[in-house]
Scaffold this motif. Sequence first.
Motif, PDB file in Angstrom:
ATOM      1  N   ALA A  14       5.434   6.062   4.025  1.00 42.71           N
ATOM      2  CA  ALA A  14       6.409   5.889   2.951  1.00 42.71           C
ATOM      3  C   ALA A  14       6.113   4.625   2.149  1.00 42.71           C
ATOM      4  N   GLN A  15       5.769   3.558   2.840  1.00 41.65           N
ATOM      5  CA  GLN A  15       5.435   2.313   2.149  1.00 41.65           C
ATOM      6  C   GLN A  15       4.167   2.466   1.330  1.00 41.65           C
ATOM      7  N   VAL A  62      18.740  11.639  -2.957  1.00 38.67           N
ATOM      8  CA  VAL A  62      17.627  10.735  -3.265  1.00 38.67           C
ATOM      9  C   VAL A  62      17.902   9.987  -4.554  1.00 38.67           C
ATOM     10  N   LEU A  81       8.121  12.507  -2.941  1.00 37.75           N
ATOM     11  CA  LEU A  81       8.667  13.561  -2.088  1.00 37.75           C
ATOM     12  C   LEU A  81       7.693  14.735  -2.082  1.00 37.75           C
ATOM     13  N   ASP A 133      10.599   5.306  -7.378  1.00 35.16           N
ATOM     14  CA  ASP A 133       9.470   4.803  -6.582  1.00 35.16           C
ATOM     15  C   ASP A 133       9.249   5.615  -5.306  1.00 35.16           C
ATOM     16  N   GLU A 134       9.961   6.747  -5.176  1.00 34.07           N
ATOM     17  CA  GLU A 134       9.859   7.546  -3.960  1.00 34.07           C
ATOM     18  C   GLU A 134       9.075   8.828  -4.220  1.00 34.07           C
ATOM     19  N   VAL A 146       8.283  12.903  -7.730  1.00 32.95           N
ATOM     20  CA  VAL A 146       8.388  11.447  -7.694  1.00 32.95           C
ATOM     21  C   VAL A 146       9.728  11.093  -8.319  1.00 32.95           C
ATOM     22  N   ASP A 180       3.148   5.226  -0.027  1.00 30.83           N
ATOM     23  CA  ASP A 180       3.520   6.032  -1.196  1.00 30.83           C
ATOM     24  C   ASP A 180       4.201   5.178  -2.260  1.00 30.83           C
ATOM     25  N   VAL A 181       5.075   4.267  -1.830  1.00 31.61           N
ATOM     26  CA  VAL A 181       5.755   3.376  -2.780  1.00 31.61           C
ATOM     27  C   VAL A 181       4.719   2.553  -3.553  1.00 31.61           C
ATOM     28  N   GLN A 220       7.069   5.421   8.419  1.00 35.06           N
ATOM     29  CA  GLN A 220       7.398   4.220   7.648  1.00 35.06           C
ATOM     30  C   GLN A 220       6.176   3.689   6.909  1.00 35.06           C
ATOM     31  N   GLU A 272      20.471   7.305  -3.941  1.00 29.73           N
ATOM     32  CA  GLU A 272      19.873   6.158  -3.245  1.00 29.73           C
ATOM     33  C   GLU A 272      19.075   5.296  -4.207  1.00 29.73           C
ATOM     34  N   GLN A 273      18.381   5.921  -5.122  1.00 25.44           N
ATOM     35  CA  GLN A 273      17.590   5.159  -6.091  1.00 25.44           C
ATOM     36  C   GLN A 273      18.487   4.354  -7.030  1.00 25.44           C
TER      37      GLN A 273
END
Length: 254
Positions: free
Chosen positions: A72-73, A248, A236, A233-234, A230, A75-76, A69, A251-252
């Motif tokens: 991931a944050q 993905v 991968l 904002d994710e 990318v 990376d955002v 987590q 979800e975006q």
Amino acid sequence: MIRLTHSLRTVRAAAAALTLLAAPATALDLQAMSDEDRAAFRAEIRAYLLDNPQVILEAVELLEQRQAQAEAQADVELVAENKQELVNDGYSWVGGNPDGDITVVEFMDYRCGYCRRAVPEIAQLLKQDGNIRLVIKEFPILGEASVLSSRFAVAVKHVAGNDAYKQVHDALIEFSGEPNEVSLRRLAEGLGLDADAVMDGMNAPEVSQELQQTRALAQRLKISGTPTFVVEDELLRGFLPADQMALVVAEQRG
């Protein structure tokens, strides 16, 4: 009598340990314990873990979740800080739907086996979803052959334009030989390009600058492998098949 005394002492130590564990974290001070109580406390913890080894696995799983987590944050935040250069740097090739509502950025290397596997997956994704904008980032990291291939591709883009770049990009992805001046010249001639202009342009300052800027961007994003994607904002890191990439994207879109 000695055994009974030892048992009572262990019970008292265990009770003290439980009291300390139930107290606020600041109240748990091993240094304030006597050596005897500290040893008993540690023995009780060891005995508990031996009786309940699943607790260790649960703790490791929780730690990994928290680390994932946090990563991931992070990376955002990295993507947000570099968003403009990711999606609209002014030099990277743009495909798919240039006006799409979702941008997928790929950092790739022509000598990377997983990058080659990703090509049909991305093609399938773009075919299924006509509202994706694709940005290709030349990121040669697998040796001199990779650098030479990227220099050639970028030189083609500068000399002959985006359509020619796409042709060369696809050809280099499938290229099974060793990229060198002879083989790349032959490739340019086979595609009807001005081979002399392309070969001369491979070491042009603007080609070097483009590759250097992409490398610097990748370093800021802490990208060390290919392919890396990318999606909005994710970030991968690694190969994903089309169906997982589609999830993905969905979800975006929210």
